[in-house]
Design a protein around this motif. Structure first.
Motif, PDB file in Angstrom:
ATOM      1  N   ALA A 174      -0.167  -4.693  12.748  1.00  0.00           N
ATOM      2  CA  ALA A 174      -0.750  -3.686  11.850  1.00  0.00           C
ATOM      3  C   ALA A 174      -1.104  -2.408  12.621  1.00  0.00           C
ATOM      4  O   ALA A 174      -0.872  -1.297  12.142  1.00  0.00           O
ATOM      5  N   THR A 175      -1.626  -2.567  13.819  1.00  0.00           N
ATOM      6  CA  THR A 175      -2.008  -1.413  14.648  1.00  0.00           C
ATOM      7  C   THR A 175      -0.765  -0.603  15.028  1.00  0.00           C
ATOM      8  O   THR A 175      -0.761   0.630  15.011  1.00  0.00           O
ATOM      9  N   LEU A 176       0.300  -1.333  15.335  1.00  0.00           N
ATOM     10  CA  LEU A 176       1.579  -0.686  15.658  1.00  0.00           C
ATOM     11  C   LEU A 176       2.085   0.113  14.460  1.00  0.00           C
ATOM     12  O   LEU A 176       2.475   1.281  14.588  1.00  0.00           O
ATOM     13  N   ILE A 177       2.071  -0.511  13.288  1.00  0.00           N
ATOM     14  CA  ILE A 177       2.604   0.146  12.086  1.00  0.00           C
ATOM     15  C   ILE A 177       1.761   1.373  11.720  1.00  0.00           C
ATOM     16  O   ILE A 177       2.298   2.408  11.328  1.00  0.00           O
ATOM     17  N   GLU A 178       0.457   1.269  11.906  1.00  0.00           N
ATOM     18  CA  GLU A 178      -0.390   2.449  11.655  1.00  0.00           C
ATOM     19  C   GLU A 178       0.091   3.622  12.518  1.00  0.00           C
ATOM     20  O   GLU A 178       0.246   4.740  12.035  1.00  0.00           O
ATOM     21  N   SER A 179       0.330   3.309  13.779  1.00  0.00           N
ATOM     22  CA  SER A 179       0.697   4.359  14.711  1.00  0.00           C
ATOM     23  C   SER A 179       2.096   4.905  14.395  1.00  0.00           C
ATOM     24  O   SER A 179       2.318   6.123  14.419  1.00  0.00           O
ATOM     25  N   MET A 180       3.022   3.997  14.063  1.00  0.00           N
ATOM     26  CA  MET A 180       4.398   4.417  13.772  1.00  0.00           C
ATOM     27  C   MET A 180       4.468   5.306  12.537  1.00  0.00           C
ATOM     28  O   MET A 180       5.305   6.196  12.456  1.00  0.00           O
ATOM     29  N   THR A 181       3.603   5.015  11.549  1.00  0.00           N
ATOM     30  CA  THR A 181       3.708   5.718  10.268  1.00  0.00           C
ATOM     31  C   THR A 181       2.657   6.810  10.109  1.00  0.00           C
ATOM     32  O   THR A 181       2.637   7.501   9.096  1.00  0.00           O
ATOM     33  N   GLY A 182       1.773   6.916  11.093  1.00  0.00           N
ATOM     34  CA  GLY A 182       0.706   7.918  10.986  1.00  0.00           C
ATOM     35  C   GLY A 182      -0.297   7.578   9.896  1.00  0.00           C
ATOM     36  O   GLY A 182      -0.966   8.452   9.351  1.00  0.00           O
ATOM     37  N   ARG A 213       0.828  -1.212   0.000  1.00  0.00           N
ATOM     38  CA  ARG A 213       0.000   0.000   0.000  1.00  0.00           C
ATOM     39  C   ARG A 213       0.861   1.259   0.000  1.00  0.00           C
ATOM     40  O   ARG A 213       0.395   2.349   0.326  1.00  0.00           O
ATOM     41  N   ASP A 214       2.145   1.051  -0.324  1.00  0.00           N
ATOM     42  CA  ASP A 214       3.096   2.168  -0.421  1.00  0.00           C
ATOM     43  C   ASP A 214       3.357   2.865   0.903  1.00  0.00           C
ATOM     44  O   ASP A 214       3.682   4.054   0.926  1.00  0.00           O
ATOM     45  N   VAL A 215       3.158   2.158   1.991  1.00  0.00           N
ATOM     46  CA  VAL A 215       3.513   2.723   3.288  1.00  0.00           C
ATOM     47  C   VAL A 215       4.948   2.283   3.596  1.00  0.00           C
ATOM     48  O   VAL A 215       5.223   1.088   3.736  1.00  0.00           O
ATOM     49  N   ARG A 216       5.866   3.215   3.620  1.00  0.00           N
ATOM     50  CA  ARG A 216       7.290   2.907   3.853  1.00  0.00           C
ATOM     51  C   ARG A 216       7.588   2.963   5.353  1.00  0.00           C
ATOM     52  O   ARG A 216       7.111   3.847   6.061  1.00  0.00           O
ATOM     53  N   LEU A 217       8.403   2.042   5.780  1.00  0.00           N
ATOM     54  CA  LEU A 217       8.746   1.991   7.204  1.00  0.00           C
ATOM     55  C   LEU A 217      10.220   2.283   7.387  1.00  0.00           C
ATOM     56  O   LEU A 217      11.043   1.842   6.585  1.00  0.00           O
ATOM     57  N   THR A 218      10.545   3.014   8.459  1.00  0.00           N
ATOM     58  CA  THR A 218      11.963   3.140   8.801  1.00  0.00           C
ATOM     59  C   THR A 218      12.259   2.135   9.915  1.00  0.00           C
ATOM     60  O   THR A 218      11.354   1.659  10.599  1.00  0.00           O
ATOM     61  N   SER A 219      13.539   1.849  10.074  1.00  0.00           N
ATOM     62  CA  SER A 219      13.974   0.757  10.952  1.00  0.00           C
ATOM     63  C   SER A 219      13.433   0.883  12.379  1.00  0.00           C
ATOM     64  O   SER A 219      13.359   1.993  12.912  1.00  0.00           O
ATOM     65  N   PHE A 220      13.103  -0.246  12.943  1.00  0.00           N
ATOM     66  CA  PHE A 220      12.667  -0.225  14.342  1.00  0.00           C
ATOM     67  C   PHE A 220      12.996  -1.542  15.039  1.00  0.00           C
ATOM     68  O   PHE A 220      13.238  -2.564  14.395  1.00  0.00           O
ATOM     69  N   ASP A 221      13.032  -1.452  16.359  1.00  0.00           N
ATOM     70  CA  ASP A 221      13.172  -2.641  17.212  1.00  0.00           C
ATOM     71  C   ASP A 221      11.809  -2.933  17.814  1.00  0.00           C
ATOM     72  O   ASP A 221      11.045  -2.002  18.090  1.00  0.00           O
ATOM     73  N   ALA A 222      11.513  -4.216  18.023  1.00  0.00           N
ATOM     74  CA  ALA A 222      10.203  -4.563  18.591  1.00  0.00           C
ATOM     75  C   ALA A 222      10.299  -5.788  19.493  1.00  0.00           C
ATOM     76  O   ALA A 222      11.177  -6.643  19.324  1.00  0.00           O
TER      77      ALA A 222
END
Ligand code: GLA
Length: 392
Positions: A145-153, A113-122
């Protein structure tokens, strides 16, 4: 698990994150497991299901890496191992069935969906038992998915998010599941059952607050290994039966039509289809009965559902049958309203409705009876309908 239970889980995940990565996590997401009251193996037949979220959660805690190396480092508390997932081209783990596939599959869905993520620890920690048929994998996908939504806005609409998670399960875990688990973990509400029309994806939230009724989940603590391929086989028999009947899915078939078409179906296809068609009818009756508080009717439908899953769909096993039989023997006089296997089958859990005042006694009797019969110690979970996925 009570609210305190979720708080405890969050505290643990957060503590593990800090101990491992030397700083506090910035984002924490939680998503619940689910139990399905009735409507089993129906989501992929376009029918209705009636799950609720349970007070057992998967929690993922995360923070950006100090330097962007294009990967996520994910540590699982349960397995005590860390996996590195590429954020540019996530792939399934080389070990088949590896826990990190759910995570990588969801990352992949966001990339599409073209949502790019920058590096993270989890860090991931869960109180949903694995292999129990109460959606530990969907809870992990939806928490991720909920985490990524929040991380990427990014905010996906809830159905899109659940479907992204379902696709992760198809593509990265190789399980051709329906939509129930991911919809339940995403959209269930506290104090409600969720009546989901798996064709239109319309949802009716049905209040489930009668203090006299308790949901008792008993984990048989067995998981028969044939479950993977058997699930796909069940799905494909339903699809081939629908095709021979000239309909899109078994949702479109009445029992009369099915009986009339019996000669055109393989014996196995007929039995699988009979389960689907009768189960769809049972769910609608159960939903009406629940709204009217006609609990003994709901109980009878649960037993009928179990029998159909056992005899026509053949996804139960001796251990699940024993749990349901013992519950049935205790019966209404002892506080049991109804009982059935829940989830995909071949082990995992039963769900029972019991009188709240007798719930502990019922649980003790089922545990003792099951142990005596099988030599296996079961696990008991009592739960209120819980809240779906959220940022903590
Ligand atoms: C598994 C699948 C669901 C559903 C159930 C059976 O949990 O993930 O999609 O098919 O089995 O009802």
């Amino acid at each position: 698990m009570t609210k305190r239970g979720l708080e405890q889980l969050v505290e643990n995940a957060s503590g593990t994150f800090t101990a491992r990565f030397g700083r506090r996590p910035k984002w924490i997401a939680a998503a619940p497991g689910r139990v399905n009251l009735i409507g089993e193996h129906i989501d992929y037949n376009d029918g209705f299901v009636l799950p609720m979220a349970i007070e057992r959660y998967c929690v993922v805690a995360a923070d950006a890496k100090p330097t962007n190396d294009g990967t996520a480092a994910v540590f699982s508390v349960a397995t005590n191992d860390e996996v590195t997932v590429s954020l540019a081209s996530p792939r399934p783990h080389e070990k088949r069935g590896h826990w990190s596939n759910y995570f990588a599959g969801v990352v992949s869905g966001f990339l599409e969906r073209d949502v790019r993520l920058t590096s993270f620890d989890a860090v991931v920690e869960s109180s949903v038992p694995v292999g129990g048929g109460i959606s530990s994998s969907a809870a992990f996908e939806v928490a991720t998915a909920t985490l990524i939504e929040s991380m990427t806005g990014t905010t996906l609409d809830l159905a899109t998010k659940a479907l992204l998670c379902q696709k992760a399960e198809h593509k990265f875990a190789g399980v051709p599941c329906g939509i129930m688990d991911q919809f339940a973990s995403t959209m269930c509400q506290a104090d409600h059952l969720m009546l989901l029309d798996c064709r239109s994806q319309q949802i009716e939230q049905i209040p489930f607050i009668d203090p006299n009724i308790t949901v008792l989940i008993i984990n048989s603590n067995v998981k028969h290994e044939l479950s993977g391929g058997e699930y796909a086989e069940r799905r494909s028999k339903c699809e081939s039966a629908a095709k021979k009947l000239g309909v899109k899915s078994l949702r479109d078939v009445s029992l009369e039509q099915l009986m009339g078409a019996q000669p055109r179906l393989e014996a196995v296809e007929f039995r699988r289809a009979r389960h689907a068609v009768t189960e769809i009818a049972r769910i609608m009756t159960a939903a009406t009965a629940i709204k009217a508080g006609e609990w003994s009717k709901v109980g009878q439908l649960m037993y009928a559902s179990h029998e159909s899953l056992r005899d026509d769909f053949e996804v139960s096993c001796d251990e699940l049958d024993s749990l349901v039989e013992i519950a049935g023997e205790i019966g209404p006089a002892g506080g049991v309203i109804g009982s059935r296997m829940t989830g995909g089958g071949f082990g995992g859990c039963t769900v029972s409705l019991v009188e709240t005042s007798l719930a502990n006694k019922v649980a003790d009797s089922i545990v003792a009876g099951y142990e005596k019969k099988t030599g296996v110690e079961p696990t008991v979970i009592t739960t209120r309908p819980a809240r779906g996925a959220h940022i903590v």
